[in-house]
Write an enzyme that holds these catalytic residues in place. Structure first.
Site, PDB file in Angstrom:
ATOM      1  N   TYR A   1       0.870  -1.175   0.000  1.00 14.41           N
ATOM      2  CA  TYR A   1       0.000   0.000   0.000  1.00 14.41           C
ATOM      3  C   TYR A   1       0.907   1.226   0.000  1.00 14.41           C
ATOM      4  CZ  TYR A   1      -3.965   2.964   1.525  1.00 14.41           C
ATOM      5  OH  TYR A   1      -4.955   3.923   1.631  1.00 14.41           O
TER       6      TYR A   1
ATOM      7  N   LYS B   1      -1.429  -1.352  -4.042  1.00 22.94           N
ATOM      8  CA  LYS B   1      -2.525  -0.390  -4.023  1.00 22.94           C
ATOM      9  C   LYS B   1      -1.868   0.966  -4.207  1.00 22.94           C
ATOM     10  CE  LYS B   1      -6.250   1.648  -1.274  1.00 22.94           C
ATOM     11  NZ  LYS B   1      -6.969   1.677   0.023  1.00 22.94           N
TER      12      LYS B   1
END
Length: 304
Positions: free
Chosen positions: A134, A162
């Site tokens: 992330y 992400k």
């Protein structure tokens, strides 16, 4: 052998609270609701799920309830700035019914690129499950650059990212240069359509708590070659993320879910607070407009 990389629409599920405790009834209702929508999986206890306010027992309970209530793939959100502690978390959760982890870059300490590579390499060594990085520098204070990202992509269980780097050029170049089997999922709700047109493999969207099927349909249309239809659908939907992020997330989303009966309370945990009266009125008007357009009866709980 590389592990399967996630694609499609993944929902970073909110965590419902009531009277200071985990609201298990609302959580079951939410999970059952979204399991009947075209989402490809749920992400639990991440940023949208207020994961940093959950204690260890609550996090385990969230995962157990979700696993009981649906058959969707579940990914667990993890974050922290101490590599050793995160390795212990991977060990502690090794038997949990999740298919992998979404792990944020270390926050606040701002390590070097080499430090980031060593951090995620140590985590990859600590689990056989897939890891999705992330990258969200405006929350963590550090940006995982593409050179380091591509080094990490060589590891078989680091399967994607992400992407919330907030740098359009960096995102485009990662999509251009990433190896086969390494997924790039956008986490920027407002850039959802643009990312898909540039080749993103899917999305992790808090906004998809609302109009879930419409978000999924846009990607389906693009995959089918119907870009005009996808663009028209996105034009109809594009103001929704702006509205749901008008104040700190997930407060607006929780208000929407409460007013539509999916959760029993819009409660958050400090330091998060509820939305302003002005935004509540805007959200209520938009709920009524969308329900009227769909021919649904408006049946909302009273304001508190």
């Amino acid at each position: 052998m590389p592990l399967p990389a996630p694609t499609g629409l993944w929902l970073p599920l909110i965590t419902p609270f009531r009277d200071g405790s985990l609201d298990e009834a609302s959580l079951r209702r939410l999970v059952r609701h979204y399991s009947a929508t075209p989402v490809d999986g749920l992400i639990l206890a991440a940023t949208t799920g207020e994961g940093m306010t959950l204690d260890a027992e609550e996090t385990e309970r969230v995962v157990a309830i979700a696993a009981e209530a649906c058959s969707l793939p579940l990914t667990l959100g993890l974050s922290g700035s101490d590599t050793r502690k995160l390795v212990k978390e991977l060990t502690r959760t090794a038997a949990w019914p999740v298919v992998g982890y979404l792990i944020a870059c270390p926050y606040y300490v701002r390590p070097s690129q080499e430090g980031l590579v060593r951090h995620f390499s140590a985590l990859a060594d600590a689990t056989d499950r897939p890891i999705l990085i992330y990258n969200i520098p405006y929350r963590t204070g550090v940006n995982l650059g593409n050179e380091a990202m591509l080094r990490l992509a060589e590891r078989p269980n680091i399967v994607g990212v992400k992407d919330c780097c907030a740098d359009a050029r960096q995102s485009f170049e990662l999509l251009r240069d990433r190896p086969a089997g390494f997924s790039v999922l956008t986490g920027e709700d407002a850039l959802f359509y643009t990312a898909l047109t540039q080749g993103a493999d899917g999305d992790i969207l808090a906004s998809a708590h609302v109009e879930t099927a419409s978000f999924a349909a846009i990607r389906d249309r693009l995959l089918a070659g119907d870009q005009p239809g996808a663009l028209a659908a996105w034009r109809d939907l594009s103001e929704l993320p702006r509205l749901l992020f008008a104040e700190p997330s997930p407060a607006p989303i929780k208000h929407w879910l409460w007013r539509t009966g999916l959760i029993d309370s819009p409660e958050l945990r400090l330091p998060m607070t509820g939305i302003s009266d002005a935004l509540a009125a805007r959200l209520d008007r938009e709920i009524e407009r969308r329900q009227a357009a769909e021919g649904l009866l408006v049946n909302r709980p009273p304001m508190r």
